[in-house]
Design a protein around this motif. Structure first.
Motif, PDB file in Angstrom:
ATOM      1  N   THR A  48     101.543  64.004 -98.973  1.00  0.00           N
ATOM      2  CA  THR A  48     102.510  64.184 -97.917  1.00  0.00           C
ATOM      3  C   THR A  48     102.502  62.880 -96.784  1.00  0.00           C
ATOM      4  N   ASP A  49     103.443  62.648 -96.259  1.00  0.00           N
ATOM      5  CA  ASP A  49     103.758  61.561 -95.440  1.00  0.00           C
ATOM      6  C   ASP A  49     102.707  60.208 -95.972  1.00  0.00           C
ATOM      7  N   GLY A  50     103.189  59.992 -97.186  1.00  0.00           N
ATOM      8  CA  GLY A  50     102.455  58.608 -97.672  1.00  0.00           C
ATOM      9  C   GLY A  50     100.882  58.881 -98.005  1.00  0.00           C
ATOM     10  N   ARG A  51     100.466  59.942 -97.823  1.00  0.00           N
ATOM     11  CA  ARG A  51      99.088  59.989 -98.213  1.00  0.00           C
ATOM     12  C   ARG A  51      98.872  61.084 -99.364  1.00  0.00           C
ATOM     13  N   VAL A  52      97.666  60.995-100.082  1.00  0.00           N
ATOM     14  CA  VAL A  52      97.442  61.881-101.036  1.00  0.00           C
ATOM     15  C   VAL A  52      96.166  62.554-100.908  1.00  0.00           C
ATOM     16  N   GLY A  67      80.394  72.370-106.959  1.00  0.00           N
ATOM     17  CA  GLY A  67      80.714  72.257-105.625  1.00  0.00           C
ATOM     18  C   GLY A  67      82.284  71.583-105.778  1.00  0.00           C
ATOM     19  N   VAL A  68      82.739  71.153-104.589  1.00  0.00           N
ATOM     20  CA  VAL A  68      84.124  70.744-104.283  1.00  0.00           C
ATOM     21  C   VAL A  68      84.260  69.301-103.759  1.00  0.00           C
ATOM     22  N   TRP A  69      84.841  68.410-104.325  1.00  0.00           N
ATOM     23  CA  TRP A  69      84.972  67.007-103.983  1.00  0.00           C
ATOM     24  C   TRP A  69      86.421  67.124-103.502  1.00  0.00           C
ATOM     25  N   TYR A  70      86.299  65.695-102.553  1.00  0.00           N
ATOM     26  CA  TYR A  70      87.653  65.416-102.112  1.00  0.00           C
ATOM     27  C   TYR A  70      87.806  64.113-101.455  1.00  0.00           C
ATOM     28  N   ALA A  71      89.123  63.537-101.341  1.00  0.00           N
ATOM     29  CA  ALA A  71      89.239  62.155-101.022  1.00  0.00           C
ATOM     30  C   ALA A  71      90.681  61.766-100.519  1.00  0.00           C
ATOM     31  N   VAL A  72      91.026  60.984 -99.505  1.00  0.00           N
ATOM     32  CA  VAL A  72      92.238  60.822 -99.087  1.00  0.00           C
ATOM     33  C   VAL A  72      92.519  59.336 -99.610  1.00  0.00           C
ATOM     34  N   ALA A  73      93.694  59.168-100.438  1.00  0.00           N
ATOM     35  CA  ALA A  73      94.337  58.118-100.900  1.00  0.00           C
ATOM     36  C   ALA A  73      95.624  57.928-100.656  1.00  0.00           C
ATOM     37  N   HIS A  74      96.273  56.536-101.046  1.00  0.00           N
ATOM     38  CA  HIS A  74      97.839  56.210-100.685  1.00  0.00           C
ATOM     39  C   HIS A  74      98.409  56.157-101.984  1.00  0.00           C
ATOM     40  N   SER A  75      97.708  56.561-102.878  1.00  0.00           N
ATOM     41  CA  SER A  75      98.417  56.138-104.227  1.00  0.00           C
ATOM     42  C   SER A  75      97.615  57.078-105.194  1.00  0.00           C
TER      43      SER A  75
END
Length: 235
Positions: free
Chosen positions: A165-169, A208-216
């Motif tokens: 959303t809004d250029g973020r993944v 567990g749960v992992w997460y990361a914010v990317a742009h592609s």
């Protein structure tokens, strides 16, 4: 030798007194003195002289030996040691120990505790698995189970879900089955590497749960343990 009565001399007149004195003088001449013990006197004199000589020599030797004893006991450099200032010894500072940096570990959250990982993106964990919402559908809870048999938690693995959303993944997923303690997650995106974060429930549940914010788009995901070894990877 005749003994005269002293009282008679007191009672006699001058003529009698003179005769008495003559008689006493004549009697004295008749007394023969005894011989003086010259040998004994000489021996006594020699003994006295030897004692005096020994005393004088002893005193002289003591006077001569006293400075020598002082020099022998104290040494020629004692005066210097008494006046020489003590050298100042500076203690070298102990080298400071390098601080030990511990490897990071997952953030421990309570079941149902909501964590905002990016604006509009919310994650939480339960014993059944991973839950999340997105900015586009904040009222809809999405879910990925860890108990329905779709994953084998006895073997290392990583799952992947992508929300954009809004250029973020927002890339997130479940990791499980690895050895050791999970520490970091490395995400390879089309724009380059991204470092993500980890969430776990208390008590080492084995997943567990992992997460990361990317742009592609995301290509690979690698979870590493606290020793830097691969805990689980995708693909």
């Amino acid at each position: 030798m005749n003994h005269l009565d002293p009282g008679a001399e007191r009672d006699a007149g001058p003529a009698e007194t003179g005769r008495l004195r003559e008689a006493l003088a004549a009697a004295a001449y008749d007394v023969t003195p005894s011989r003086v013990p010259l040998a004994a006197v000489e021996r006594r004199g020699r003994m006295i002289r030897r004692r005096r000589r020994a005393t004088v020599l002893g005193a002289g030797c003591a006077a001569l030996l006293a400075p020598l004893a002082f020099v022998t006991l104290h040494g020629p450099d004692d005066g210097d040691r008494a006046t020489r200032p003590a050298a100042t010894v500076s203690a070298s500072p102990a080298p400071s120990a390098s601080p030990t940096v511990s490897a990071p570990t997952p953030r421990i959250v309570d079941p149902g505790e909501r964590v905002t990982v990016a604006p509009g993106f919310v994650l939480w964990l339960t014993e059944e698995g991973k839950h999340w919402t997105t900015p586009d559908v904040p009222e809809e809870d999405q879910f990925r189970s860890v108990v329905d048999g779709n994953i084998d938690r006895t073997r290392p693995g990583v799952s992947l879900q992508i929300e954009g959303t809004d250029g973020r993944v927002l890339a997130s997923g479940v990791y499980y089955g690895g050895e050791g303690t999970a520490s970091v997650v490395e995400v390879a995106s089309e724009d380059g590497p991204v470092r993500g974060k980890l969430l776990e429930l208390p008590g080492r549940p084995g997943w567990g749960v992992w997460y990361a914010v990317a742009h592609s788009g995301v290509e690979t995901v690698t979870v590493r343990d606290t020793e830097g070894r691969v805990y689980a990877t995708l693909p």
